[in-house]
Design an enzyme around this catalytic site. Structure first.
Site, PDB file in Angstrom:
ATOM      1  N   ASP A 191     -11.318   1.951   3.876  1.00  0.00           N
ATOM      2  CA  ASP A 191     -11.663   0.520   3.784  1.00  0.00           C
ATOM      3  C   ASP A 191     -13.177   0.324   3.710  1.00  0.00           C
ATOM      4  O   ASP A 191     -13.659  -0.755   3.395  1.00  0.00           O
ATOM      5  CB  ASP A 191     -11.137  -0.238   5.015  1.00  0.00           C
ATOM      6  CG  ASP A 191      -9.784  -0.890   4.762  1.00  0.00           C
ATOM      7  OD1 ASP A 191      -9.440  -1.108   3.583  1.00  0.00           O
ATOM      8  OD2 ASP A 191      -9.085  -1.182   5.753  1.00  0.00           O
TER       9      ASP A 191
ATOM     10  N   GLN B  20      -4.666  -2.034   9.503  1.00  0.00           N
ATOM     11  CA  GLN B  20      -4.562  -3.342   8.865  1.00  0.00           C
ATOM     12  C   GLN B  20      -5.138  -4.417   9.791  1.00  0.00           C
ATOM     13  O   GLN B  20      -4.767  -4.503  10.955  1.00  0.00           O
ATOM     14  CB  GLN B  20      -3.073  -3.622   8.553  1.00  0.00           C
ATOM     15  CG  GLN B  20      -2.824  -4.876   7.762  1.00  0.00           C
ATOM     16  CD  GLN B  20      -3.361  -4.801   6.326  1.00  0.00           C
ATOM     17  OE1 GLN B  20      -3.256  -3.771   5.661  1.00  0.00           O
ATOM     18  NE2 GLN B  20      -3.940  -5.893   5.858  1.00  0.00           N
TER      19      GLN B  20
ATOM     20  N   LYS C  36       0.843  -1.206   0.000  1.00  0.00           N
ATOM     21  CA  LYS C  36       0.000   0.000   0.000  1.00  0.00           C
ATOM     22  C   LYS C  36       0.876   1.253   0.000  1.00  0.00           C
ATOM     23  O   LYS C  36       0.634   2.202  -0.748  1.00  0.00           O
ATOM     24  CB  LYS C  36      -0.952  -0.016   1.204  1.00  0.00           C
ATOM     25  CG  LYS C  36      -2.042  -1.060   1.047  1.00  0.00           C
ATOM     26  CD  LYS C  36      -2.831  -1.346   2.326  1.00  0.00           C
ATOM     27  CE  LYS C  36      -3.742  -2.554   2.102  1.00  0.00           C
ATOM     28  NZ  LYS C  36      -4.422  -3.030   3.301  1.00  0.00           N
TER      29      LYS C  36
END
Ligand code: NDP
Length: 297
Positions: free
Chosen positions: A120, A97, A53
């Protein structure tokens, strides 16, 4: 019939081209889109995703922050870090994460992220907005699947889409998105899962079959209708003594057999995989554009 391949690498390159134009436009007006990724602990797979990322942000000329916290970090310390990044105006997108160490509650953490930065699309506000068809963001993997369908010319309106899997990350949002009104949607949707009786009876009815089970090779040729479009989200590492690593990635679909009946199919690797980071970057750019618009109003 041998199926046409739908390749995430190709579709994502097209989207990255569009994102570069939007990023340049933002920068020319003084806004550098910024994405922060927080990693707690040293899970090797998570470390790889976080590195990917960060690298992608840099490649696109975005501002990238990676915060690595030890696995012993407390929930309070993590919430404090999220608070800091929520307040940081250079950060437009923020994600933690997953999975998190067992002593930290995932829902508490997701709820702490500012919904305007929740790239997200895990925050209940954004999940709710997606469900009512007024999306703030779209979750990256299902959005990637939808873009693959749209950009490879697969008609979804009026088609029967069967989604295998009902996770909060893939199956549920995928089903919700395919039943919305609009491009890449307007489908009649069926969702099946591990408690479904006679899975094959449902998968065989699919014009579009989207599989997110995490069970290698589970969808066999006899479970797929002639001419169906098959999207394999599954990403499973299986032993393979013939490969240098001793293992390889494979999907949930028996690719070699199913490609003989499907009209289009995604391989693993090289199918849905590259789309997830791409759509995450798209969400970060969107967050920066929205933040800029808010400052101007
Ligand atoms: P989960 O394990 O959270 O969910 C799997 C789903 O599949 C569950 O709903 C489960 O049903 C269902 N399922 C399991 N076994 C069966 C079965 N025998 N018959 C029918 N349904 C079954 O996984 P995720 O949704 O997070 O991920 C699914 C796959 O997609 C994984 O391989 C993952 O690695 C991959 N993935 C890939 C991404 C990418 O970027 N390409 C991103 C995210 C995930 P139940 O709810 O009843 O348990």
């Amino acid at each position: 019939m041998t199926a046409r391949l739908i390749l995430g690498k190709e579709v994502s390159e097209e989207i990255y081209g569009e994102l570069r134009v939007r990023i340049d436009a933002l920068k020319s007006r003084g806004t550098v889109p910024g994405l922060a990724v927080v990693l707690v602990g040293d899970d090797p797979a998570s470390q790889t995703y976080v590195r990917m990322k960060g690298r992608k942000c840099e490649e696109l000329g975005m501002h990238s922050v990676t915060e690595i916290m030890p696995g012993s970090a407390t929930e309070e310390e993590l919430l404090e870090k999220i608070g800091e990044l929520n307040r940081d105006e250079r950060i437009h997108g923020l994600l933690v994460q997953l999975p998190l160490p067992g002593h930290i509650d995932e829902n508490t953490v997701i709820n702490a992220i500012d919904p305007r930065k929740d790239v997200d699309c895990f925050h209940p506000t954004n999940v709710g907005r997606m469900l009512i068809g007024d999306p703030g963001f779209l979750p990256a993997t299902p959005a990637g699947v939808q873009q693959m369908l749209v950009r490879s010319g697969v008609e979804t309106a009026g088609k029967h889409t069967v989604v295998v899997g009902r996770s909060n990350i893939v199956g549920k949002p995928m089903a919700a998105m395919m039943m919305q009104k609009g491009p890449g949607a307007d489908s009649t949707v069926t969702v099946v899962h591990s408690r479904t009786r006679d899975l094959a009876a449902f998968t065989r009815q699919a014009d579009i079959l989207i599989v997110a089970m995490g069970r290698p090779g589970s969808i066999t040729r006899d479970m797929v209708k002639e001419g169906a479009v098959v999207i394999d989200v599954g990403t499973n590492r299986v032993d393979d003594p013939s490969s240098a690593k001793g293992s390889r990635l494979t999907g949930d679909v028996d690719f070699d057999a199913v490609k003989e009946v499907a009209s289009a199919i995604t391989p693993v690797p090289g199918g849905v995989g590259p789309m997830t980071i791409c759509m995450l970057m798209a969400n970060a750019v969107k967050a920066a554009e929205r933040a800029e618009a808010q400052v101007m109003t």
